[in-house]
Design a protein around this motif. Structure first.
Motif, mmCIF file in Angstrom:
data_model
loop_
_atom_site.group_PDB
_atom_site.id
_atom_site.type_symbol
_atom_site.label_atom_id
_atom_site.label_comp_id
_atom_site.label_asym_id
_atom_site.label_seq_id
_atom_site.Cartn_x
_atom_site.Cartn_y
_atom_site.Cartn_z
ATOM 1 N N ALA A 161 45.838 49.245 75.460
ATOM 2 C CA ALA A 161 46.896 49.949 75.411
ATOM 3 C C ALA A 161 46.847 51.300 74.544
ATOM 4 N N LEU A 162 46.079 51.241 73.499
ATOM 5 C CA LEU A 162 45.823 52.290 72.699
ATOM 6 C C LEU A 162 45.230 53.219 73.441
ATOM 7 N N MET A 163 44.079 52.957 74.105
ATOM 8 C CA MET A 163 43.290 53.960 74.809
ATOM 9 C C MET A 163 44.177 54.745 75.989
ATOM 10 N N VAL A 164 45.226 53.806 76.405
ATOM 11 C CA VAL A 164 45.778 54.353 77.731
ATOM 12 C C VAL A 164 46.917 55.578 76.979
ATOM 13 N N TYR A 165 47.550 55.132 75.928
ATOM 14 C CA TYR A 165 48.739 55.589 75.514
ATOM 15 C C TYR A 165 48.356 56.881 74.470
ATOM 16 N N PHE A 166 47.162 56.891 73.811
ATOM 17 C CA PHE A 166 46.877 57.872 72.889
ATOM 18 C C PHE A 166 45.682 58.647 73.191
#
Length: 69
Positions: A27-32
């Motif tokens: 999720a961190l890699m997708v959204y940031f």
């Protein structure tokens, strides 16, 4: 907490915690985009968190076993 409860918590809880941790990483890699732009830094950060937790648990258990002897 008896031995069986601790073992059940380990068998059920550890994989669930791993899934939550991996989902958080994805999720961190997708959204940031900042995480995607710096893969070595973010990868090292993602690697060090479980390593430090595991090492601290290992050291505490070893110290406890050493003190009991």
């Amino acid at each position: 907490m008896d031995k069986d409860t601790k073992f059940a918590l380990l068998v059920i809880g550890l994989p669930l915690c791993g899934l939550v941790y991996c989902g958080t990483m994805v999720a961190l890699m997708v959204y940031f985009p900042n995480v995607r732009e710096h893969p070595l830094i973010s990868g090292a950060f993602f690697l060090l968190i479980p390593f430090t937790i595991g090492a601290s648990i290992w050291i505490k258990a070893s110290a406890r076993a050493y003190q009991s002897k």
